[in-house]
Design a protein around this motif. Structure first.
Motif, PDB file in Angstrom:
ATOM      1  N   ASN A 190       0.826  -1.204   0.000  1.00 52.34           N
ATOM      2  CA  ASN A 190       0.000   0.000   0.000  1.00 52.34           C
ATOM      3  C   ASN A 190       0.863   1.258   0.000  1.00 52.34           C
ATOM      4  OD1 ASN A 190      -2.386   1.522   0.066  1.00 52.34           O
ATOM      5  ND2 ASN A 190      -2.404   1.551   2.288  1.00 52.34           N
ATOM      6  N   HIS A 191       1.891   1.274   0.826  1.00 54.10           N
ATOM      7  CA  HIS A 191       2.724   2.470   0.928  1.00 54.10           C
ATOM      8  C   HIS A 191       3.703   2.609  -0.229  1.00 54.10           C
ATOM      9  CE1 HIS A 191       1.229   3.877   4.732  1.00 54.10           C
ATOM     10  NE2 HIS A 191       1.292   2.644   5.188  1.00 54.10           N
ATOM     11  N   ILE A 192       4.327   1.519  -0.637  1.00 50.57           N
ATOM     12  CA  ILE A 192       5.367   1.624  -1.660  1.00 50.57           C
ATOM     13  C   ILE A 192       4.780   1.687  -3.066  1.00 50.57           C
ATOM     14  CG2 ILE A 192       7.376   0.472  -2.691  1.00 50.57           C
ATOM     15  CD1 ILE A 192       8.058  -0.528   0.151  1.00 50.57           C
ATOM     16  N   LEU A 193       3.781   0.862  -3.378  1.00 51.25           N
ATOM     17  CA  LEU A 193       3.231   0.828  -4.732  1.00 51.25           C
ATOM     18  C   LEU A 193       2.213   1.931  -4.983  1.00 51.25           C
ATOM     19  CD1 LEU A 193       2.992  -0.661  -7.497  1.00 51.25           C
ATOM     20  CD2 LEU A 193       1.139  -1.985  -6.461  1.00 51.25           C
ATOM     21  N   THR A 194       1.325   2.163  -4.049  1.00 48.43           N
ATOM     22  CA  THR A 194       0.206   3.065  -4.335  1.00 48.43           C
ATOM     23  C   THR A 194       0.392   4.481  -3.796  1.00 48.43           C
ATOM     24  OG1 THR A 194      -1.105   2.490  -2.371  1.00 48.43           O
ATOM     25  CG2 THR A 194      -1.371   1.094  -4.320  1.00 48.43           C
ATOM     26  N   SER A 195       1.470   4.731  -3.076  1.00 46.89           N
ATOM     27  CA  SER A 195       1.720   6.063  -2.510  1.00 46.89           C
ATOM     28  C   SER A 195       3.080   6.571  -2.970  1.00 46.89           C
ATOM     29  CB  SER A 195       1.693   5.994  -0.977  1.00 46.89           C
ATOM     30  OG  SER A 195       0.461   5.507  -0.513  1.00 46.89           O
ATOM     31  N   GLY A 196       3.393   7.758  -2.558  1.00 42.53           N
ATOM     32  CA  GLY A 196       4.715   8.291  -2.839  1.00 42.53           C
ATOM     33  C   GLY A 196       4.735   9.239  -4.018  1.00 42.53           C
ATOM     34  N   ARG A 197       5.936   9.652  -4.386  1.00 37.74           N
ATOM     35  CA  ARG A 197       6.109  10.660  -5.430  1.00 37.74           C
ATOM     36  C   ARG A 197       6.384  10.062  -6.797  1.00 37.74           C
ATOM     37  NH1 ARG A 197      10.339  14.060  -3.749  1.00 37.74           N
ATOM     38  NH2 ARG A 197       9.874  15.250  -5.629  1.00 37.74           N
ATOM     39  N   VAL A 198       6.873   8.825  -6.841  1.00 36.69           N
ATOM     40  CA  VAL A 198       7.060   8.151  -8.124  1.00 36.69           C
ATOM     41  C   VAL A 198       5.693   7.622  -8.546  1.00 36.69           C
ATOM     42  CG1 VAL A 198       8.177   6.207  -9.312  1.00 36.69           C
ATOM     43  CG2 VAL A 198       9.459   7.559  -7.617  1.00 36.69           C
TER      44      VAL A 198
ATOM     45  N   ALA B 156      17.436  -5.745  -8.272  1.00 35.87           N
ATOM     46  CA  ALA B 156      16.771  -7.021  -8.008  1.00 35.87           C
ATOM     47  C   ALA B 156      17.712  -8.191  -8.284  1.00 35.87           C
ATOM     48  CB  ALA B 156      15.502  -7.152  -8.857  1.00 35.87           C
ATOM     49  N   LYS B 157      18.612  -8.005  -9.231  1.00 39.91           N
ATOM     50  CA  LYS B 157      19.621  -9.031  -9.529  1.00 39.91           C
ATOM     51  C   LYS B 157      20.718  -9.041  -8.474  1.00 39.91           C
ATOM     52  CE  LYS B 157      19.289  -8.640 -14.576  1.00 39.91           C
ATOM     53  NZ  LYS B 157      20.010  -8.175 -15.781  1.00 39.91           N
ATOM     54  N   ASP B 158      21.130  -7.837  -8.052  1.00 37.70           N
ATOM     55  CA  ASP B 158      22.246  -7.706  -7.108  1.00 37.70           C
ATOM     56  C   ASP B 158      22.067  -6.420  -6.307  1.00 37.70           C
ATOM     57  OD1 ASP B 158      24.634  -7.530  -5.705  1.00 37.70           O
ATOM     58  OD2 ASP B 158      25.891  -7.304  -7.489  1.00 37.70           O
ATOM     59  N   SER B 159      21.597  -6.550  -5.097  1.00 35.46           N
ATOM     60  CA  SER B 159      21.316  -5.366  -4.281  1.00 35.46           C
ATOM     61  C   SER B 159      22.584  -4.610  -3.889  1.00 35.46           C
ATOM     62  CB  SER B 159      20.524  -5.761  -3.026  1.00 35.46           C
ATOM     63  OG  SER B 159      21.283  -6.662  -2.238  1.00 35.46           O
ATOM     64  N   HIS B 160      23.741  -5.231  -4.064  1.00 29.85           N
ATOM     65  CA  HIS B 160      25.005  -4.547  -3.763  1.00 29.85           C
ATOM     66  C   HIS B 160      25.469  -3.652  -4.904  1.00 29.85           C
ATOM     67  CE1 HIS B 160      25.763  -6.905  -0.145  1.00 29.85           C
ATOM     68  NE2 HIS B 160      25.353  -7.966  -0.815  1.00 29.85           N
ATOM     69  N   SER B 161      24.743  -3.645  -6.019  1.00 25.94           N
ATOM     70  CA  SER B 161      25.231  -2.979  -7.224  1.00 25.94           C
ATOM     71  C   SER B 161      24.955  -1.482  -7.286  1.00 25.94           C
ATOM     72  CB  SER B 161      24.643  -3.661  -8.472  1.00 25.94           C
ATOM     73  OG  SER B 161      23.253  -3.415  -8.563  1.00 25.94           O
ATOM     74  N   SER B 162      24.244  -0.921  -6.316  1.00 22.30           N
ATOM     75  CA  SER B 162      23.952   0.518  -6.375  1.00 22.30           C
ATOM     76  C   SER B 162      25.219   1.325  -6.085  1.00 22.30           C
ATOM     77  CB  SER B 162      22.849   0.893  -5.390  1.00 22.30           C
ATOM     78  OG  SER B 162      23.275   0.667  -4.073  1.00 22.30           O
ATOM     79  N   SER B 163      25.264   2.511  -6.675  1.00 28.30           N
ATOM     80  CA  SER B 163      26.456   3.338  -6.497  1.00 28.30           C
ATOM     81  C   SER B 163      26.080   4.813  -6.486  1.00 28.30           C
ATOM     82  CB  SER B 163      27.443   3.083  -7.639  1.00 28.30           C
ATOM     83  OG  SER B 163      26.913   3.588  -8.851  1.00 28.30           O
ATOM     84  N   GLU B 164      27.048   5.622  -6.116  1.00 26.97           N
ATOM     85  CA  GLU B 164      26.863   7.069  -6.156  1.00 26.97           C
ATOM     86  C   GLU B 164      26.612   7.526  -7.599  1.00 26.97           C
ATOM     87  OE1 GLU B 164      29.446  11.038  -5.084  1.00 26.97           O
ATOM     88  OE2 GLU B 164      29.794   9.209  -3.905  1.00 26.97           O
TER      89      GLU B 164
ATOM     90  N   ILE C 176      14.337   2.283  -5.174  1.00 21.36           N
ATOM     91  CA  ILE C 176      15.036   1.211  -4.462  1.00 21.36           C
ATOM     92  C   ILE C 176      14.042   0.398  -3.633  1.00 21.36           C
ATOM     93  CG2 ILE C 176      16.734   0.713  -2.644  1.00 21.36           C
ATOM     94  CD1 ILE C 176      18.296   3.211  -3.679  1.00 21.36           C
ATOM     95  N   ALA C 177      13.140   1.075  -2.927  1.00 21.09           N
ATOM     96  CA  ALA C 177      12.125   0.371  -2.131  1.00 21.09           C
ATOM     97  C   ALA C 177      11.235  -0.483  -3.031  1.00 21.09           C
ATOM     98  CB  ALA C 177      11.287   1.377  -1.338  1.00 21.09           C
ATOM     99  N   MET C 178      10.883   0.049  -4.184  1.00 20.88           N
ATOM    100  CA  MET C 178      10.046  -0.701  -5.128  1.00 20.88           C
ATOM    101  C   MET C 178      10.754  -1.959  -5.591  1.00 20.88           C
ATOM    102  SD  MET C 178       7.051  -0.523  -6.453  1.00 20.88           S
ATOM    103  CE  MET C 178       6.400  -1.863  -7.426  1.00 20.88           C
ATOM    104  N   SER C 179      12.022  -1.855  -5.890  1.00 18.64           N
ATOM    105  CA  SER C 179      12.799  -3.015  -6.324  1.00 18.64           C
ATOM    106  C   SER C 179      12.808  -4.095  -5.236  1.00 18.64           C
ATOM    107  CB  SER C 179      14.233  -2.581  -6.662  1.00 18.64           C
ATOM    108  OG  SER C 179      15.016  -3.689  -7.038  1.00 18.64           O
ATOM    109  N   GLY C 180      13.101  -3.691  -4.019  1.00 18.96           N
ATOM    110  CA  GLY C 180      13.130  -4.652  -2.915  1.00 18.96           C
ATOM    111  C   GLY C 180      11.764  -5.254  -2.632  1.00 18.96           C
ATOM    112  N   MET C 181      10.727  -4.425  -2.711  1.00 17.36           N
ATOM    113  CA  MET C 181       9.379  -4.930  -2.487  1.00 17.36           C
ATOM    114  C   MET C 181       9.007  -5.974  -3.535  1.00 17.36           C
ATOM    115  SD  MET C 181       5.683  -3.076  -2.549  1.00 17.36           S
ATOM    116  CE  MET C 181       5.541  -3.411  -4.293  1.00 17.36           C
TER     117      MET C 181
END
Length: 188
Positions: free
Chosen positions: A55-63, A129-137, A157-162
């Motif tokens: 409810n919070h991640i998919l249906t709410s927020g700014r994206v 989703a393939k590799d959560s360690h892959s995010s970078s600056e 990022i939250a959407m990917s994890g969800m």
């Protein structure tokens, strides 16, 4: 012997769970309560934790919901979650994503026909989703340059994890795809 996917037909629903199902239908703008949530109705405490996350991640927020649904389809296809892929394919069709974009999400885990901003967000979410360690600056900087702010990047990022979490739950319970989703997809 009953399988997990057939439990949905036998769930005894308390008034509290029925109220939750009504909230789910309304928040998702769905004509029925998806089997995913009906199956979790057998475990009210689990459902109390599972539903608010979506409810919070998919249906709410700014994206926007459309971009989030596209992310859900791409990651579900990547992870082999046929239930989530079908459900969010149907939701995508309902909110204006084209069949060509959906085909690209399913077959290539990206949307080549989406605008560059949406494509970058989808590609970033799928990579996580393939590799959560892959995010970078550099990812943050590239997304900022396309017009996302830090809050929106965190939502991606939250959407990917969800998506990964829900794919796990749907695959583990082997939920039958709702007839309503099948009908919607077959009409495209």
């Amino acid at each position: 012997m009953k399988t997990i996917s057939t439990i949905v037909d036998d769930v005894s629903v308390s008034p509290e769970i029925e109220e939750t199902f009504i909230k789910i239908k309304k928040a998702l703008n769905a004509p029925f309560t998806p089997n995913f949530f009906r199956v979790w109705g057998i475990s009210p405490e689990s459902l109390k934790g599972i539903w608010p996350v979506m409810n919070h991640i998919l249906t709410s927020g700014r994206v926007g919901r459309q971009l989030k649904e596209m992310i859900f389809v791409a990651i579900s296809s990547l992870k082999g979650c046929h239930y989530c892929e079908a459900a969010h394919h149907a939701f995508c069709l309902s909110i204006g994503v084209t069949p060509e974009q959906i085909d690209s999400l399913i077959n290539n885990y990206t949307a080549d026909t989406a605008d560059p901003k949406d494509k970058a967000a989808i590609d970033f979410a799928v990579r996580l989703a393939k590799d959560s360690h892959s995010s970078s600056e550099q990812d943050f900087q590239a997304l900022r340059e396309l017009g996302f702010d830090d809050e929106e990047i965190m939502e991606i990022i939250a959407m990917s994890g969800m998506c990964v979490f829900y794919n796990h739950l749907a695959n583990a319970t082997k939920i039958n795809i709702d007839e309503g989703f099948v009908k919607k997809i077959s009409k495209k």
